[in-house]
Design an enzyme around this catalytic site. Structure first.
Site, PDB file in Angstrom:
ATOM      1  N   LYS A   1       5.930 -20.455 -10.899  1.00 47.54           N
ATOM      2  CA  LYS A   1       4.843 -19.683 -11.504  1.00 47.54           C
ATOM      3  C   LYS A   1       4.841 -18.235 -11.032  1.00 47.54           C
ATOM      4  O   LYS A   1       4.543 -17.327 -11.821  1.00 47.54           O
ATOM      5  CB  LYS A   1       3.500 -20.337 -11.218  1.00 47.54           C
ATOM      6  CG  LYS A   1       3.026 -20.270  -9.787  1.00 47.54           C
ATOM      7  CD  LYS A   1       1.648 -20.869  -9.630  1.00 47.54           C
ATOM      8  CE  LYS A   1       1.196 -20.823  -8.180  1.00 47.54           C
ATOM      9  NZ  LYS A   1       1.032 -19.458  -7.680  1.00 47.54           N
ATOM     10  N   THR A   2       5.164 -17.995  -9.756  1.00 45.61           N
ATOM     11  CA  THR A   2       5.199 -16.613  -9.266  1.00 45.61           C
ATOM     12  C   THR A   2       6.301 -15.832  -9.976  1.00 45.61           C
ATOM     13  O   THR A   2       6.134 -14.649 -10.299  1.00 45.61           O
ATOM     14  CB  THR A   2       5.429 -16.586  -7.742  1.00 45.61           C
ATOM     15  OG1 THR A   2       4.429 -17.380  -7.104  1.00 45.61           O
ATOM     16  CG2 THR A   2       5.365 -15.176  -7.212  1.00 45.61           C
TER      17      THR A   2
ATOM     18  N   ASP B   1      -3.674 -15.404 -11.107  1.00 47.27           N
ATOM     19  CA  ASP B   1      -2.941 -16.499 -10.475  1.00 47.27           C
ATOM     20  C   ASP B   1      -3.942 -17.517  -9.915  1.00 47.27           C
ATOM     21  O   ASP B   1      -5.097 -17.197  -9.639  1.00 47.27           O
ATOM     22  CB  ASP B   1      -2.083 -15.933  -9.345  1.00 47.27           C
ATOM     23  CG  ASP B   1      -1.078 -16.931  -8.806  1.00 47.27           C
ATOM     24  OD1 ASP B   1      -0.881 -17.984  -9.452  1.00 47.27           O
ATOM     25  OD2 ASP B   1      -0.491 -16.662  -7.743  1.00 47.27           O
ATOM     26  N   GLU B   2      -3.501 -18.762  -9.729  1.00 46.75           N
ATOM     27  CA  GLU B   2      -4.317 -19.828  -9.137  1.00 46.75           C
ATOM     28  C   GLU B   2      -5.683 -19.928  -9.831  1.00 46.75           C
ATOM     29  O   GLU B   2      -6.736 -20.013  -9.185  1.00 46.75           O
ATOM     30  CB  GLU B   2      -4.516 -19.581  -7.631  1.00 46.75           C
ATOM     31  CG  GLU B   2      -3.234 -19.426  -6.833  1.00 46.75           C
ATOM     32  CD  GLU B   2      -2.475 -20.733  -6.624  1.00 46.75           C
ATOM     33  OE1 GLU B   2      -2.894 -21.739  -7.206  1.00 46.75           O
ATOM     34  OE2 GLU B   2      -1.478 -20.725  -5.896  1.00 46.75           O
TER      35      GLU B   2
ATOM     36  N   GLN C   1      -3.929 -29.104  -8.664  1.00 48.98           N
ATOM     37  CA  GLN C   1      -3.910 -28.532  -7.319  1.00 48.98           C
ATOM     38  C   GLN C   1      -5.221 -27.824  -6.977  1.00 48.98           C
ATOM     39  O   GLN C   1      -5.251 -26.972  -6.088  1.00 48.98           O
ATOM     40  CB  GLN C   1      -2.735 -27.560  -7.175  1.00 48.98           C
ATOM     41  CG  GLN C   1      -1.374 -28.231  -7.267  1.00 48.98           C
ATOM     42  CD  GLN C   1      -0.246 -27.300  -6.877  1.00 48.98           C
ATOM     43  OE1 GLN C   1      -0.042 -26.968  -5.713  1.00 48.98           O
ATOM     44  NE2 GLN C   1       0.512 -26.868  -7.870  1.00 48.98           N
TER      45      GLN C   1
ATOM     46  N   ARG D   1       4.731 -30.820  -1.370  1.00 52.44           N
ATOM     47  CA  ARG D   1       5.283 -29.866  -0.388  1.00 52.44           C
ATOM     48  C   ARG D   1       6.706 -30.265  -0.004  1.00 52.44           C
ATOM     49  O   ARG D   1       7.460 -29.455   0.530  1.00 52.44           O
ATOM     50  CB  ARG D   1       4.452 -29.846   0.907  1.00 52.44           C
ATOM     51  CG  ARG D   1       2.999 -29.407   0.810  1.00 52.44           C
ATOM     52  CD  ARG D   1       2.777 -28.149   0.026  1.00 52.44           C
ATOM     53  NE  ARG D   1       2.505 -28.462  -1.371  1.00 52.44           N
ATOM     54  CZ  ARG D   1       2.627 -27.614  -2.384  1.00 52.44           C
ATOM     55  NH1 ARG D   1       3.050 -26.399  -2.167  1.00 52.44           N
ATOM     56  NH2 ARG D   1       2.351 -27.979  -3.620  1.00 52.44           N
TER      57      ARG D   1
END
Length: 727
Positions: free
Chosen positions: A32-33, A218-219, A249, A598
């Site tokens: 996504k980044t 973002d987020e 998330q 993770r």
């Protein structure tokens, strides 16, 4: 720039869809980044948008800095405004707040400590007798009200049936007046006042709408109502709003984040295009399969399925151990084996847990085996404030000349002994050439103000009570000491952070009792000496190559080659409070999803059949998430800890994962697990690389109890221990 070569088809489509509203549902590890960075580049290079007309918002200063660096590296151009919500709002208010009245551009931003002091002062001024922790409730209510756009009067009607509701709202109103008089804003105000500014002043709103014609967030799943409103108002004129998020998330409900904002966004922008980033570049197929199975039990989600072009990888390992000591040893076994035989480094591992209070056994084992580790998003166990406070009491009890320990706890819990009172008694002690302890015991003879003397006498009474129980057995003493000090009065169990601190104190009590169990005639001095050695950081400095020990919230956004999720038991993960509330349970499940994703190559899940908590042994039930993940339960036989599980090291088949085994050299700290254990005998003198010489007092299987002059008796797995025989 050839965007088609730089991005996969899933990523390319939202990057090139530049006009109007776009929602990208980005799974963990899906890039996504990268999408955000290249969308900014595409706007600048392909659409000719000025960098000064682009706004990118993220949640942490670290993330904002990293995105700035990436955009600069990719485009070679600066000027894009990349910021957190709070930094953006502070910038706007510095320029525009005088439009609201009551404030000037030189306003002060009050932090949490400033806020707490004001609230306490306002409560005290009411003259109403309340619980010592009432200010914490009021602080939470004020923040809750502000995050829902409610004035004191409006908030009263929401909580009027609650105890002390009128007092809470009266304090809220007075607190707000104090901020205005002080020309100050708290953190919630930074966001709230921007919304007020935009909704009350069309000219100011249009100014920033014209500046920020393209907005990226973002987020987005972590936005609250106020943040959502800011984004909505800024995008109102041009409608070029691009949000990236993952409702799976969303794990910050306790700070008013609303994963529902993703669905609200779709309803607000009827022509919104939805893109899903489901190809994962981080984890193996088996890890993603587990994550997908668990999160599918959540009903409040848009829905997506992570997949990878990589191999399935090695299987997920799930183990049930006898108790927390065996659990920690099992984790150490796997770390040792993977480092020695498969080229892993310490920094490739993360030990993750839901509750901070269960970290101590893992930290202790890492210390005993001399493995470097770091705690992410918090402090090491013996560095936590509440533990240092407890230890300071004990240090002063065994050494009445320890002025540093005395001064640390003279007002813990709060007794109304301020810095001025402390300075006075220190001055008196210096003038009389007397010890601080003598002055405290005889405070009424020192000519101090009556109120000061009374408060200091309260502390002297506590020390006197502790002195009276010094002769008790260590385990009984620590139970009584905890009650006398009364840490419960400092912390509110209804507040998660406070509840965690109280859990840590309980685990400290457990640590004392474990020490007494292994060292039958141990004294308080012996225990403190052992703690001093275990918590000494000089021999185990944080380095880049260190095992990560962390809560799951602490590692969101990070990744590791190998992850251990420990303490997977009902009441711990998921937490006990989630059992009665489905929404809370769904957030717990999202936390589990974050933990699983993770891991890049290997994932271990562990729990225990019994755990020593709250001063007693508790029998544990496996976490429901293990059943939801379809995992086979592999329970160890219920044997005493010393006879517990000792797995045989096995090499990992790296043909089953996407990356080849690297060339490596084994760190010196890692023991040779193939060494001959028959050479070790009871009565033998051995030497630990960190704790020096000791004597083996008992051997059961591969475990040995070794007595060190200063550390006391500790149990080691001899295949892991950095120990050699002294000739």
């Amino acid at each position: 720039m050839d965007f088609q070569q730089l991005l996969n088809p899933e990523q390319l489509r939202p990057v090139m869809d530049t006009d109007g509203a776009v929602l990208v549902l980005a799974g963990a590890g899906s890039g996504k980044t990268r999408v955000l960075t290249y969308r900014i580049a595409y706007l600048i290079e392909e659409r000719g948008v000025s960098p000064y007309n682009i706004l990118a918002i993220t949640f942490t200063n670290k993330a904002a800095s990293e995105m700035k660096e990436r955009v600069l590296n990719v485009t070679g151009k600066s000027g894009v405004f990349i910021s957190t919500f709070h930094a953006l709002c502070a910038r706007i208010l510095r320029a525009e707040i005088e439009q609201l009245g009551n404030y000037t551009a030189s306003f002060t931003i009050y932090d949490d400590n400033d806020t707490t002091r004001i609230i306490k002062r306002v409560i005290a001024a009411t003259g109403i007798e309340v619980d010592k922790n009432f200010h914490r409730d009021v602080k939470w209510h004020i923040s809750n009200a502000k995050n829902h756009f409610l004035t004191p009067d409006e908030y009263y009607f929401r909580i009027k049936d609650q105890k002390l509701s009128k007092l809470i709202c009266d304090v809220y109103a007075e607190y707000e007046q104090t901020l205005v008089q002080s020309n100050a804003l708290d953190f919630d105000d930074l966001l709230l006042h921007v919304v007020k500014l935009f909704t009350s002043n069309k000219a100011v709103l249009e100014k920033y709408q014209d500046k920020f014609q393209y907005i990226l967030v973002d987020e987005f799943q972590d936005t609250n109502i106020v943040q959502y409103m800011i984004v909505r108002l800024l995008a109102q004129k041009y409608g070029n709003i691009f949000v990236v998020g993952d409702d799976d998330q969303s794990i910050y409900g306790w700070r008013w984040a609303e994963s529902e904002n993703i669905e609200k966004f779709r309803k607000l922008y009827k022509d919104c295009r939805l893109y899903k980033l489901e190809q994962n570049y981080r984890s193996t197929g088996n890890i993603l399969n587990l994550a997908n199975k668990i999160i599918a039990y959540n009903t409040n989600r848009v829905g997506k399925t992570l997949w990878t072009e990589g191999e399935k990888g090695v299987g997920i390992v799930y183990r049930t151990l006898y108790n927390e000591k065996a659990e920690a040893d099992y984790v150490m076994e796997q770390i040792t084996s993977l480092i020695r035989y498969n080229g892993y480094k310490f920094s490739d591992f993360a030990i993750l847990y839901r509750a901070n209070s269960i970290s101590r056994p893992f930290e202790e084992k890492l210390t005993l085996y001399n493995y470097p580790y770091k705690v992410v998003g918090g402090n090491k166990f013996f560095d936590r404030k509440e533990i240092k406070d407890f230890i300071a009491y004990l240090k002063f009890l065994v050494n009445n000349n320890d002025n540093e320990s005395l001064l640390r706890v003279i007002n813990v819990p709060k007794r109304g002994i301020g810095d001025g009172a402390i300075s006075k008694i220190v001055d008196v002690a210096n003038q009389m050439n007397a010890s601080l302890y003598w002055c405290i015991k005889n405070v009424h003879q020192l000519g101090l103000p009556a109120a000061t003397a009374r408060n200091i006498a309260k502390f002297a009474d506590v020390i006197c009570l502790l002195e009276n129980i010094k002769g008790l057995k260590l385990g009984e003493f620590i139970d009584r000491a905890k009650e006398i000090i009364n840490f419960d009065s400092m912390y509110d169990k209804k507040v998660e952070e406070d509840a965690n601190r109280l859990d840590n104190i309980e685990d400290f009590v457990t640590a004392v009792k474990e020490f007494e169990h292994d060292n039958k005639e141990a004294t308080l001095v012996d225990f403190l000496q052992s703690v001093s050695l275990l918590s000494d950081n000089e021999s185990n400095q944080d380095t880049e190559d260190a095992v990560t020990v962390a809560t799951i919230h602490g590692v969101k956004g990070l990744e590791y080659r190998c992850v251990f999720i420990v303490g997977l038991e009902q009441g711990i993960f998921p937490t006990s409070r989630s059992e009665a509330d489905e929404e809370t349970m769904q957030e717990e499940r999202r936390i589990m999803y974050v933990a699983v994703t993770r891991a890049k190559e290997r994932l271990y899940l562990t729990n225990v059949t019994e755990r020593f908590r709250y001063g007693k042994k508790e029998y544990c039930q496996a976490s429901r998430f293990l059943d939801e993940g379809g995992l086979t339960k592999e329970r160890e036989d219920k044997l005493p800890y010393e006879k517990q599980y000792t797995p045989t090291p096995s090499k990992i088949d790296f043909t089953k994962i996407s990356k080849p085994a690297p060339a490596f050299s084994t760190p010196k700290q890692v023991a040779d697990t193939s060494k001959d254990l028959s050479q070790f005998q009871v009565g033998m003198t051995v030497e630990h690389t960190r704790f020096g010489k000791g004597q083996i007092v008992e051997i059961i299987g591969e475990n040995a109890k070794i007595q060190f002059p200063e550390l006391g008796i500790k149990t080691f797995n001899m295949r892991l221990a950095p120990i050699k025989i002294v000739q």
